[in-house]
Scaffold this active site. Structure first.
Site, PDB file in Angstrom:
ATOM      1  N   GLY A 190      76.269  39.074   8.617  1.00 27.98           N
ATOM      2  CA  GLY A 190      75.265  39.836   9.351  1.00 27.98           C
ATOM      3  C   GLY A 190      75.833  40.962  10.193  1.00 27.98           C
ATOM      4  N   HIS A 191      77.143  41.206  10.129  1.00 29.37           N
ATOM      5  CA  HIS A 191      77.752  42.221  11.016  1.00 29.37           C
ATOM      6  C   HIS A 191      78.744  43.052  10.238  1.00 29.37           C
ATOM      7  CE1 HIS A 191      79.843  43.828  14.620  1.00 29.37           C
ATOM      8  NE2 HIS A 191      78.674  43.632  15.185  1.00 29.37           N
ATOM      9  N   TYR A 192      78.443  43.990   9.618  1.00 36.28           N
ATOM     10  CA  TYR A 192      77.176  44.428   9.053  1.00 36.28           C
ATOM     11  C   TYR A 192      77.261  44.212   7.560  1.00 36.28           C
ATOM     12  CZ  TYR A 192      76.797  46.809  13.560  1.00 36.28           C
ATOM     13  OH  TYR A 192      76.754  47.095  14.888  1.00 36.28           O
ATOM     14  N   ILE A 202      82.415  44.600   9.886  1.00 34.56           N
ATOM     15  CA  ILE A 202      83.191  44.869  11.092  1.00 34.56           C
ATOM     16  C   ILE A 202      83.263  43.573  11.898  1.00 34.56           C
ATOM     17  CG2 ILE A 202      83.307  46.179  13.250  1.00 34.56           C
ATOM     18  CD1 ILE A 202      81.469  48.263  11.893  1.00 34.56           C
TER      19      ILE A 202
END
Length: 174
Positions: free
Chosen positions: A68-70, A75
């Protein structure tokens, strides 16, 4: 006895150098209460118990936070970089407890790991992405009652990724 010999014998002995220690991932699992997916340090080395240490966090695309990041531009979140540095601090702290308790049959040292109290002047200088290897550094500073100030930094190769100051508790309450 010559004057030179007398002077050498009367000079105070230097403080014994503390041996730097290394810890594998299996050692770290015994030192820290953290487990996957929150165990954020793979190895520790050059650890001078209660003083300083260095560590490694190998960043894999399989880390759960990358989902979820990203999703289209992976990252490592800054908070996870800080957590990696804080876990190195815990290793340095627990190494001192283990050194002082050698041969006493002391309880599980991981129970003495405290909490992160504050983050000061943390600067992030480089994105950390899958395939990077973070080199972590921590130098414990002065004690402030039940707190300890620590200078930390993380690099990827020769590039600074993050640096700042943490304040950690020196034990758990409750």
């Amino acid at each position: 006895m010559s004057t030179a010999t007398t002077t050498l014998l009367e000079a105070p002995a230097p403080a014994p150098a503390r041996k730097a220690l290394s810890y594998s991932s299996d050692d770290i699992k015994q030192m820290l209460p953290h487990r996957w997916p929150m165990l954020m340090i793979d190895r520790a080395y050059d650890v001078v118990p209660g003083v300083s240490g260095r560590g490694v966090k190998s960043v894999s695309v399989n880390e759960p936070f990358f989902a979820g990041h990203y999703p289209d531009h992976s990252i490592m979140p800054g908070v996870m970089i800080v957590e990696s540095m804080a876990q190195l601090v815990a290793v340095v702290y627990v190494a001192e407890i283990l050194e002082n308790a050698a041969g006493t049959g002391a309880d599980d040292a991981s129970r003495s790991v405290g909490y992160l109290g504050s983050i000061s002047n943390m600067k992030f200088s480089r994105l950390v992405v899958p395939g990077d290897q973070l080199t972590l550094e921590a130098r414990l500073g002065q004690r402030l009652g039940g707190l300890r100030q620590v200078k930390v930094r993380a690099t990827v190769g020769s590039e600074l990724a993050a640096a700042g100051t943490l304040v950690v508790t020196t034990g758990r309450k409750g």
